[in-house]
Design a protein around this motif. Sequence first.
Motif, PDB file in Angstrom:
ATOM      1  N   SER A 125       0.814  -1.045  -0.155  1.00 38.52           N
ATOM      2  CA  SER A 125       0.123  -0.018   0.151  1.00 38.52           C
ATOM      3  C   SER A 125       0.955   1.327   0.103  1.00 38.52           C
ATOM      4  CB  SER A 125      -0.772   0.031   1.314  1.00 38.52           C
ATOM      5  OG  SER A 125      -1.839  -1.039   1.390  1.00 38.52           O
ATOM      6  N   GLU A 126       0.446   2.176  -0.830  1.00 39.47           N
ATOM      7  CA  GLU A 126       1.365   3.397  -0.947  1.00 39.47           C
ATOM      8  C   GLU A 126       1.125   4.410   0.517  1.00 39.47           C
ATOM      9  OE1 GLU A 126       0.167   7.086  -3.553  1.00 39.47           O
ATOM     10  OE2 GLU A 126       1.105   5.423  -4.731  1.00 39.47           O
ATOM     11  N   LEU A 127       2.432   4.709   0.985  1.00 45.23           N
ATOM     12  CA  LEU A 127       2.358   5.474   2.309  1.00 45.23           C
ATOM     13  C   LEU A 127       2.442   6.807   1.885  1.00 45.23           C
ATOM     14  CD1 LEU A 127       4.781   3.208   4.235  1.00 45.23           C
ATOM     15  CD2 LEU A 127       2.105   3.811   4.715  1.00 45.23           C
ATOM     16  N   ALA A 128       3.314   7.248   0.838  1.00 49.36           N
ATOM     17  CA  ALA A 128       3.643   8.503   0.448  1.00 49.36           C
ATOM     18  C   ALA A 128       4.058   8.656  -1.006  1.00 49.36           C
ATOM     19  CB  ALA A 128       4.707   9.228   1.356  1.00 49.36           C
ATOM     20  N   LYS A 129       3.950   9.753  -1.695  1.00 54.30           N
ATOM     21  CA  LYS A 129       4.301   9.657  -3.186  1.00 54.30           C
ATOM     22  C   LYS A 129       4.578  11.171  -3.766  1.00 54.30           C
ATOM     23  CE  LYS A 129       0.848   8.867  -6.054  1.00 54.30           C
ATOM     24  NZ  LYS A 129      -0.112   8.461  -7.180  1.00 54.30           N
ATOM     25  N   TRP A 130       5.672  11.295  -4.348  1.00 52.25           N
ATOM     26  CA  TRP A 130       6.440  12.457  -4.790  1.00 52.25           C
ATOM     27  C   TRP A 130       6.224  12.519  -6.338  1.00 52.25           C
ATOM     28  CZ3 TRP A 130       7.688   9.961  -0.851  1.00 52.25           C
ATOM     29  CH2 TRP A 130       8.034  10.539   0.380  1.00 52.25           C
ATOM     30  N   GLU A 131       5.987  13.639  -6.993  1.00 51.33           N
ATOM     31  CA  GLU A 131       6.123  13.664  -8.551  1.00 51.33           C
ATOM     32  C   GLU A 131       7.448  14.534  -8.662  1.00 51.33           C
ATOM     33  OE1 GLU A 131       3.810  16.135 -11.757  1.00 51.33           O
ATOM     34  OE2 GLU A 131       2.629  14.504 -10.869  1.00 51.33           O
ATOM     35  N   LEU A 132       8.166  14.077  -9.369  1.00 50.04           N
ATOM     36  CA  LEU A 132       9.509  14.806  -9.800  1.00 50.04           C
ATOM     37  C   LEU A 132       9.432  15.544 -11.230  1.00 50.04           C
ATOM     38  CD1 LEU A 132      11.608  11.657  -8.874  1.00 50.04           C
ATOM     39  CD2 LEU A 132      11.179  13.604  -7.352  1.00 50.04           C
ATOM     40  N   ARG A 133      10.007  16.557 -11.275  1.00 48.70           N
ATOM     41  CA  ARG A 133       9.823  17.258 -12.582  1.00 48.70           C
ATOM     42  C   ARG A 133      11.135  17.156 -12.880  1.00 48.70           C
ATOM     43  NH1 ARG A 133      11.131  22.730 -12.036  1.00 48.70           N
ATOM     44  NH2 ARG A 133      11.058  23.504  -9.833  1.00 48.70           N
ATOM     45  N   ASP A 134      11.430  17.437 -14.447  1.00 48.63           N
ATOM     46  CA  ASP A 134      12.794  17.581 -15.160  1.00 48.63           C
ATOM     47  C   ASP A 134      13.752  16.460 -14.496  1.00 48.63           C
ATOM     48  OD1 ASP A 134      11.548  19.752 -16.367  1.00 48.63           O
ATOM     49  OD2 ASP A 134      12.697  21.180 -15.047  1.00 48.63           O
ATOM     50  N   VAL A 135      13.143  15.326 -14.909  1.00 53.31           N
ATOM     51  CA  VAL A 135      14.099  14.376 -14.396  1.00 53.31           C
ATOM     52  C   VAL A 135      14.965  13.592 -15.289  1.00 53.31           C
ATOM     53  CG1 VAL A 135      14.093  11.838 -13.439  1.00 53.31           C
ATOM     54  CG2 VAL A 135      12.280  13.521 -12.807  1.00 53.31           C
ATOM     55  N   MET A 136      16.290  13.362 -15.296  1.00 52.18           N
ATOM     56  CA  MET A 136      17.036  12.871 -16.254  1.00 52.18           C
ATOM     57  C   MET A 136      18.125  11.855 -15.450  1.00 52.18           C
ATOM     58  SD  MET A 136      19.427  14.838 -18.789  1.00 52.18           S
ATOM     59  CE  MET A 136      20.493  15.763 -17.603  1.00 52.18           C
ATOM     60  N   PRO A 137      18.150  10.567 -16.144  1.00 50.44           N
ATOM     61  CA  PRO A 137      19.059   9.945 -15.406  1.00 50.44           C
ATOM     62  C   PRO A 137      20.546  10.102 -15.830  1.00 50.44           C
ATOM     63  CG  PRO A 137      18.054   8.670 -17.166  1.00 50.44           C
ATOM     64  CD  PRO A 137      17.474   9.904 -17.177  1.00 50.44           C
ATOM     65  N   VAL A 138      21.447  10.026 -14.873  1.00 51.48           N
ATOM     66  CA  VAL A 138      22.965  10.353 -15.168  1.00 51.48           C
ATOM     67  C   VAL A 138      23.818   9.334 -14.714  1.00 51.48           C
ATOM     68  CG1 VAL A 138      22.647  12.936 -14.865  1.00 51.48           C
ATOM     69  CG2 VAL A 138      23.102  11.578 -12.981  1.00 51.48           C
ATOM     70  N   GLU A 144      21.140   6.668 -10.766  1.00 53.75           N
ATOM     71  CA  GLU A 144      21.287   8.076 -10.197  1.00 53.75           C
ATOM     72  C   GLU A 144      20.481   9.011 -11.194  1.00 53.75           C
ATOM     73  OE1 GLU A 144      24.650  11.407  -8.947  1.00 53.75           O
ATOM     74  OE2 GLU A 144      25.072   9.302  -8.491  1.00 53.75           O
ATOM     75  N   PHE A 145      19.645   9.993 -10.585  1.00 54.26           N
ATOM     76  CA  PHE A 145      18.803  10.950 -11.620  1.00 54.26           C
ATOM     77  C   PHE A 145      19.241  12.309 -10.793  1.00 54.26           C
ATOM     78  CE2 PHE A 145      16.162   7.232 -11.355  1.00 54.26           C
ATOM     79  CZ  PHE A 145      15.896   7.122 -12.668  1.00 54.26           C
ATOM     80  N   VAL A 146      19.201  13.335 -11.781  1.00 54.64           N
ATOM     81  CA  VAL A 146      18.986  14.670 -11.288  1.00 54.64           C
ATOM     82  C   VAL A 146      17.621  15.119 -11.685  1.00 54.64           C
ATOM     83  CG1 VAL A 146      21.534  15.148 -11.618  1.00 54.64           C
ATOM     84  CG2 VAL A 146      20.111  15.390 -13.571  1.00 54.64           C
ATOM     85  N   TYR A 147      17.073  15.921 -10.820  1.00 54.63           N
ATOM     86  CA  TYR A 147      15.797  16.579 -11.357  1.00 54.63           C
ATOM     87  C   TYR A 147      15.605  17.907 -10.899  1.00 54.63           C
ATOM     88  CZ  TYR A 147      15.423  15.721  -6.161  1.00 54.63           C
ATOM     89  OH  TYR A 147      15.519  15.520  -4.736  1.00 54.63           O
ATOM     90  N   GLY A 148      14.466  18.641 -11.187  1.00 56.13           N
ATOM     91  CA  GLY A 148      14.460  20.080 -11.167  1.00 56.13           C
ATOM     92  C   GLY A 148      13.623  20.510 -10.010  1.00 56.13           C
TER      93      GLY A 148
END
Length: 143
Positions: free
Chosen positions: A100-113, A133-137
Amino acid sequence: MPTEPDASPINQFSLSIDGEDLGLFTRCSGLALSVEVDEVVEGGVNESAIHLNTRIKYAPLVVTRAVRRNSKDLCQWVQKSVSEPSLSTGQIACLDQKGSELAKWELRDVMPVAWRGPSLDAAGGSIAMEEIEFVYGGFIRKA
């Protein structure tokens, strides 16, 4: 203010990028932000300085899991993503022991590095792990 009962232990994290399910992970780090601050000292005011926010910085997001039979698909996805870079939208969710989902985040401008495979040591007796590993905005807490 009423207190909430202790949260269920988190067992894993689900990750999707642009609606594509990348699977379940056992570790997630780097979901964080910090604010760069400029300190301005006023002439003649010796008690304190003024602090001005300049920009928000987001730490790299790293997800880790045990190597699986389909791990090659994840590695190939990362290779394709870095050779054809684009900014994507992602979601990461914390799941309890029952899924079951406890928490969720939406990530913007995601790019794997980066993709890191296991350290191969047959005598070590540890579980072979892979990580991305990702960078995100930025992120928004959804649930």
